[in-house]
Design a protein around this motif. Structure first.
Motif, PDB file in Angstrom:
ATOM      1  N   PRO A 189       7.578   5.846  -3.434  1.00 23.21           N
ATOM      2  CA  PRO A 189       7.064   5.823  -1.671  1.00 23.21           C
ATOM      3  C   PRO A 189       5.438   4.803  -1.568  1.00 23.21           C
ATOM      4  CG  PRO A 189       7.599   7.856  -2.452  1.00 23.21           C
ATOM      5  CD  PRO A 189       7.453   7.068  -3.628  1.00 23.21           C
ATOM      6  N   LEU A 190       4.783   4.835  -2.177  1.00 25.41           N
ATOM      7  CA  LEU A 190       3.736   3.916  -1.857  1.00 25.41           C
ATOM      8  C   LEU A 190       4.295   2.039  -1.685  1.00 25.41           C
ATOM      9  CD1 LEU A 190       1.211   3.015  -1.121  1.00 25.41           C
ATOM     10  CD2 LEU A 190      -0.214   3.026  -3.604  1.00 25.41           C
ATOM     11  N   LEU A 191       4.924   2.372  -2.811  1.00 23.79           N
ATOM     12  CA  LEU A 191       5.588   0.234  -3.217  1.00 23.79           C
ATOM     13  C   LEU A 191       6.626   0.653  -2.187  1.00 23.79           C
ATOM     14  CD1 LEU A 191       5.446  -0.388  -7.097  1.00 23.79           C
ATOM     15  CD2 LEU A 191       4.140  -0.547  -4.920  1.00 23.79           C
ATOM     16  N   VAL A 192       7.303   1.566  -1.726  1.00 20.47           N
ATOM     17  CA  VAL A 192       7.843   0.808  -0.745  1.00 20.47           C
ATOM     18  C   VAL A 192       7.764   1.042   0.871  1.00 20.47           C
ATOM     19  CG1 VAL A 192       9.976   2.291   1.142  1.00 20.47           C
ATOM     20  CG2 VAL A 192       9.990   2.785  -1.448  1.00 20.47           C
ATOM     21  N   PHE A 193       6.689   1.730   0.495  1.00 20.28           N
ATOM     22  CA  PHE A 193       6.139   0.873   1.825  1.00 20.28           C
ATOM     23  C   PHE A 193       4.807  -0.450   2.334  1.00 20.28           C
ATOM     24  CE2 PHE A 193       1.685   1.148   4.860  1.00 20.28           C
ATOM     25  CZ  PHE A 193       2.360   1.643   6.119  1.00 20.28           C
TER      26      PHE A 193
END
Length: 258
Positions: A189-193
């Motif tokens: 989720p962090l890298l997606v954001f």
């Protein structure tokens, strides 16, 4: 305003006309480089590199060339003006530096589109791939132009302050390729954001989804919204950095220095 646009366009065309072999060599080199890249990919993959993978590679290569040409023209152009001692003259023009460099960036972007169009034509002819362009695909394409425009202003601002940024430009231009290759969408989720704010990455993802509607894995509407946010984000950064760089250089009295 129109006098400035026509003058900048005439200046750019005169340079291209004066050195036609340089332009032709750049087009041939870009096509050969891509073909060598695909041959290397076939060798590393142990098979034929076809279908969606090659189409995605063509899209990424086109976006990379767009950034490469726009950022390079703006950055190296200002460094050359500073070296020749003509940068200060641009700042005392009636239009002001922001409008003048916006015009220069727009003309540079137009020439880059012509260059990329010729390169892509050569690539598609060599590979036998056919790309079907639909009206909806023009929306992310326009966003890509705006982001490249903003990155050009960002680099122009840094060039005004630091003057010699050729090595930093080389790192930025070739490091940008690796940013497009990072699979942000399939990571945590962090890298997606984070990927939503990487320049051009959501636009690249959207173009890829639109070209392969049968295998869509992402909500196109939400991705379109993130593309708009990405475009506005980098446009605001580009204009802000450029204006602050101009103000800083004026306060230091280093506009004419090299």
């Amino acid at each position: 305003m129109w006098i400035a646009v026509s003058s900048e366009l005439r200046r750019t065309l005169l340079i291209k006309k004066r050195y036609p072999t340089e332009t032709l060599a750049q087009i041939i080199l870009a096509v050969i480089s891509f073909y060598a890249l695909t041959l290397g990919g076939k060798f590393m993959a142990g098979g034929v590199l076809l279908g969606n993978r090659l189409t995605d590679l063509i899209i990424g290569y086109g976006l990379w060339m767009l950034v490469l040409n726009t950022v390079g023209d703006m950055g190296f152009g200002i460094a050359e003006e500073a070296e020749n001692g003509t940068l200060e003259q641009l700042f005392v023009s009636p239009l002001g530096p922001l409008k003048l460099f916006l015009i220069r960036a727009a003309v540079s972007l137009g020439m880059s589109l012509l260059f990329i169009g010729l390169v892509l034509f050569g690539i598609l002819w060599l590979t036998g791939i056919r790309l079907t362009v639909q009206p909806i695909q023009l929306v992310p394409a326009i966003m890509a132009l705006i982001v490249s425009f903003a990155l050009g202003l960002l680099v122009a601002g840094l060039a005004i302050v630091f003057k010699r940024i050729s090595q930093a430009l080389n790192i930025f231009e070739f490091g940008f390729v690796f940013l497009l290759m990072i699979p942000f969408n399939t990571s945590g989720p962090l890298l997606v954001f984070v990927g939503h704010f990487v320049p051009l990455y959501p636009i690249f993802s959207l173009l890829r989804e639109l070209l392969h509607p049968a295998g869509r894995s992402i909500d196109t509407a939400s991705l379109m919204a993130w593309c708009l946010i990405n475009t506005l984000f980098w446009l605001s950064i580009g204009i802000t950095v450029f204006q602050r760089a101009v103000k800083l250089a004026r306060n230091r009295g280093t506009i004419g220095h090299y």
